[in-house]
Motif scaffolding. Structure first.
Motif, mmCIF file in Angstrom:
data_model
loop_
_atom_site.group_PDB
_atom_site.id
_atom_site.type_symbol
_atom_site.label_atom_id
_atom_site.label_comp_id
_atom_site.label_asym_id
_atom_site.label_seq_id
_atom_site.Cartn_x
_atom_site.Cartn_y
_atom_site.Cartn_z
ATOM 1 N N LEU A 1 45.764 42.544 55.592
ATOM 2 C CA LEU A 1 45.109 41.309 55.194
ATOM 3 C C LEU A 1 43.607 41.322 55.440
ATOM 4 N N TYR A 2 43.166 41.977 56.512
ATOM 5 C CA TYR A 2 41.731 41.966 56.796
ATOM 6 C C TYR A 2 40.910 42.635 55.696
ATOM 7 N N PRO A 3 41.257 43.858 55.219
ATOM 8 C CA PRO A 3 40.469 44.432 54.117
ATOM 9 C C PRO A 3 40.492 43.576 52.862
ATOM 10 N N LEU A 4 41.665 42.988 52.572
ATOM 11 C CA LEU A 4 41.761 42.143 51.392
ATOM 12 C C LEU A 4 40.890 40.899 51.540
ATOM 13 N N GLY A 5 40.946 40.259 52.710
ATOM 14 C CA GLY A 5 40.108 39.087 52.939
ATOM 15 C C GLY A 5 38.630 39.419 52.956
ATOM 16 N N ARG A 6 38.286 40.579 53.514
ATOM 17 C CA ARG A 6 36.881 40.989 53.544
ATOM 18 C C ARG A 6 36.358 41.258 52.142
ATOM 19 N N ALA A 7 37.156 41.939 51.320
ATOM 20 C CA ALA A 7 36.748 42.185 49.935
ATOM 21 C C ALA A 7 36.616 40.880 49.156
ATOM 22 N N GLN B 1 24.223 49.994 44.773
ATOM 23 C CA GLN B 1 24.530 49.255 46.000
ATOM 24 C C GLN B 1 24.952 47.816 45.692
ATOM 25 N N ARG B 2 25.669 47.630 44.580
ATOM 26 C CA ARG B 2 26.191 46.306 44.231
ATOM 27 C C ARG B 2 27.606 46.185 44.784
ATOM 28 N N TYR B 3 27.668 46.009 46.108
ATOM 29 C CA TYR B 3 28.968 45.910 46.763
ATOM 30 C C TYR B 3 29.698 44.633 46.367
ATOM 31 N N ASP B 4 28.946 43.621 45.977
ATOM 32 C CA ASP B 4 29.574 42.369 45.559
ATOM 33 C C ASP B 4 30.312 42.543 44.234
ATOM 34 N N LEU B 5 29.680 43.230 43.277
ATOM 35 C CA LEU B 5 30.352 43.466 42.004
ATOM 36 C C LEU B 5 31.528 44.438 42.180
ATOM 37 N N GLY B 6 31.363 45.435 43.050
ATOM 38 C CA GLY B 6 32.470 46.350 43.307
ATOM 39 C C GLY B 6 33.664 45.645 43.920
ATOM 40 N N SER B 7 33.407 44.731 44.847
ATOM 41 C CA SER B 7 34.506 43.973 45.454
ATOM 42 C C SER B 7 35.149 43.044 44.434
ATOM 43 N N ALA B 8 34.338 42.444 43.580
ATOM 44 C CA ALA B 8 34.904 41.589 42.536
ATOM 45 C C ALA B 8 35.776 42.397 41.577
ATOM 46 N N ALA B 9 35.343 43.619 41.239
ATOM 47 C CA ALA B 9 36.157 44.476 40.378
ATOM 48 C C ALA B 9 37.467 44.853 41.071
ATOM 49 N N SER B 10 37.413 45.085 42.372
ATOM 50 C CA SER B 10 38.636 45.401 43.117
ATOM 51 C C SER B 10 39.597 44.223 43.122
ATOM 52 N N MET B 11 39.076 43.018 43.318
ATOM 53 C CA MET B 11 39.941 41.840 43.323
ATOM 54 C C MET B 11 40.552 41.596 41.949
ATOM 55 N N LEU B 12 39.789 41.828 40.885
ATOM 56 C CA LEU B 12 40.346 41.692 39.544
ATOM 57 C C LEU B 12 41.410 42.747 39.284
ATOM 58 N N THR B 13 41.216 43.932 39.847
ATOM 59 C CA THR B 13 42.244 44.971 39.726
ATOM 60 C C THR B 13 43.545 44.532 40.388
ATOM 61 N N VAL B 14 43.431 43.947 41.584
ATOM 62 C CA VAL B 14 44.620 43.457 42.282
ATOM 63 C C VAL B 14 45.303 42.358 41.471
ATOM 64 N N LEU B 15 44.512 41.467 40.894
ATOM 65 C CA LEU B 15 45.087 40.380 40.102
ATOM 66 C C LEU B 15 45.791 40.906 38.852
ATOM 67 N N LEU B 16 45.165 41.865 38.172
ATOM 68 C CA LEU B 16 45.790 42.413 36.973
ATOM 69 C C LEU B 16 47.084 43.151 37.310
ATOM 70 N N MET B 17 47.052 43.949 38.363
ATOM 71 C CA MET B 17 48.262 44.676 38.762
ATOM 72 C C MET B 17 49.353 43.709 39.196
ATOM 73 N N SER B 18 48.987 42.667 39.924
ATOM 74 C CA SER B 18 49.976 41.674 40.340
ATOM 75 C C SER B 18 50.548 40.941 39.137
ATOM 76 N N GLY B 19 49.692 40.641 38.150
ATOM 77 C CA GLY B 19 50.180 39.980 36.945
ATOM 78 C C GLY B 19 51.172 40.831 36.179
ATOM 79 N N VAL B 20 50.890 42.131 36.073
ATOM 80 C CA VAL B 20 51.823 43.033 35.390
ATOM 81 C C VAL B 20 53.158 43.072 36.118
ATOM 82 N N LEU B 21 53.123 43.160 37.439
ATOM 83 C CA LEU B 21 54.368 43.229 38.202
ATOM 84 C C LEU B 21 55.135 41.913 38.152
#
Length: 327
Positions: free
Chosen positions: A54-60, A292-312
């Motif tokens: 949960l901590y990495p997910l919340g941090r991202a 060094q756009r860590y904010d956009l990278g984290s947003a892309a990671s969260m969208l990846t999680v959402l898309l994968m969760s939606g497929v499942l």
């Protein structure tokens, strides 16, 4: 009279026995529902698991709603910007091209994995003891190869000057493949990555499906053959309905595995040539590291999680609906 008196003693003793208070330990050794010891014993493992997950997910998630670049990484004075990073990504045509490529990559890999693993499992079930042991041992050895090591071996195989693939094709008379640079062309690089992912995934899926096949009663096969059913009919009407829960479980795991494939692509091509092998996890890292756009990278990671969760979610919803219809 003596018999009546002897039988009445236990009843009177039972009446005089004090009642067990509510919530007190019951059963052998005093273990019961009221004691907190079982929960205390598993608490460290549960807390550690929750922290690591949960901590990495919340941090991202927190970084994805902040203006978080190299300066903020060092000084820690990130500013809250809400959904600005998500709007930036969703308005970028490149992001949607990466999404399309990710789903194509996932569909090709999962289809190849499930078909090949099913065929390997069916073949293994029909082999003798010695041959079956050899096949299963080979699958386990392939499965045990580290990801980075397997990726490096594939790089050597398709090397333009010293690769075995070019040497073999040239020896067969295909002189156009002499010094051919496989990783300089988008189509061939994409195909090599797909072959690598499938090669690493088939052992787990095949062994799991084989373990499900051996649980099918032999009497059902005999009855189906007596009724004149061929091999395809037997598999469709007898085998697959019985192994379907395991098959669907393996399918869902392979969807997750291929959707989040990163190490193989990053080590082999880093998303190139161009963006031919860039899928969402690679895109997130590239976005975070390039400027060094860590904010956009984290947003892309969260969208990846959402898309994968939606497929499942859609997949399990359809699965439960079909199971309900069968029941």
């Amino acid at each position: 009279m003596s018999t009546v008196r002897e039988r009445s003693v236990p009843r009177e003793a039972a009446r005089r026995r004090p009642a067990t208070p509510a919530g007190s330990p019951r059963g052998p050794g005093g273990a019961g529902r009221g004691t907190p010891w079982p929960y205390l014993l598993i608490a460290p493992a549960v807390l550690g698991m929750l922290y690591l997950l949960l901590y990495p997910l919340g941090r991202a998630l927190l970084i994805s709603v902040q203006d978080f670049r190299l300066r903020q990484l060092i000084l820690g004075d990130a500013e809250f910007v809400g959904l600005r990073n998500y709007r930036t990504l969703l308005g970028d045509p490149e992001f949607w091209e990466v999404v399309r490529r990710t789903f194509v990559f996932m569909a090709v890999c999962v289809l190849a994995i499930m078909v090949l693993s099913t065929l390997v499992a069916l073949m293994t079930e029909r082999l003798g003891r010695v041959a079956r042991t050899v096949v299963l041992s080979s699958l386990v050895l392939v499965w045990a190869v580290p990801v980075v090591a397997a990726t490096t071996v594939f790089q050597w195989l398709f090397h333009s000057e010293f690769g075995i693939v070019n040497e073999t094709l040239t020896g067969l008379g295909l002189d156009s493949y002499e010094g051919y640079t496989w990783f300089a062309h988008g189509g061939t690089a994409f195909a090599i990555v797909v072959v690598l992912i499938v090669w690493q995934s088939v052992p787990f899926a095949a062994i799991t499906l084989y373990s499900a096949l051996v649980t099918v009663p032999a009497e059902l096969y005999e009855s189906a053959r007596m009724d004149g059913a061929g091999g395809t009919r037997v598999f469709r009407s007898v085998t697959f309905p019985l192994i379907r829960p395991i098959f669907m479980l393996v399918l869902s795991l392979e969807v997750i595995w291929t959707f989040k494939a990163f190490v193989q692509i990053w080590v082999m091509t880093r998303g190139g040539p161009g963006e031919a092998t860039t899928i969402l996890p690679v895109y997130a890292v590239q976005t975070a590291l390039s400027g060094q756009r860590y904010d956009l990278g984290s947003a892309a990671s969260m969208l990846t999680v959402l898309l994968m969760s939606g497929v499942l979610v859609l997949y399990f919803r359809q699965l439960f609906r079909q199971e309900g219809e069968q029941l």
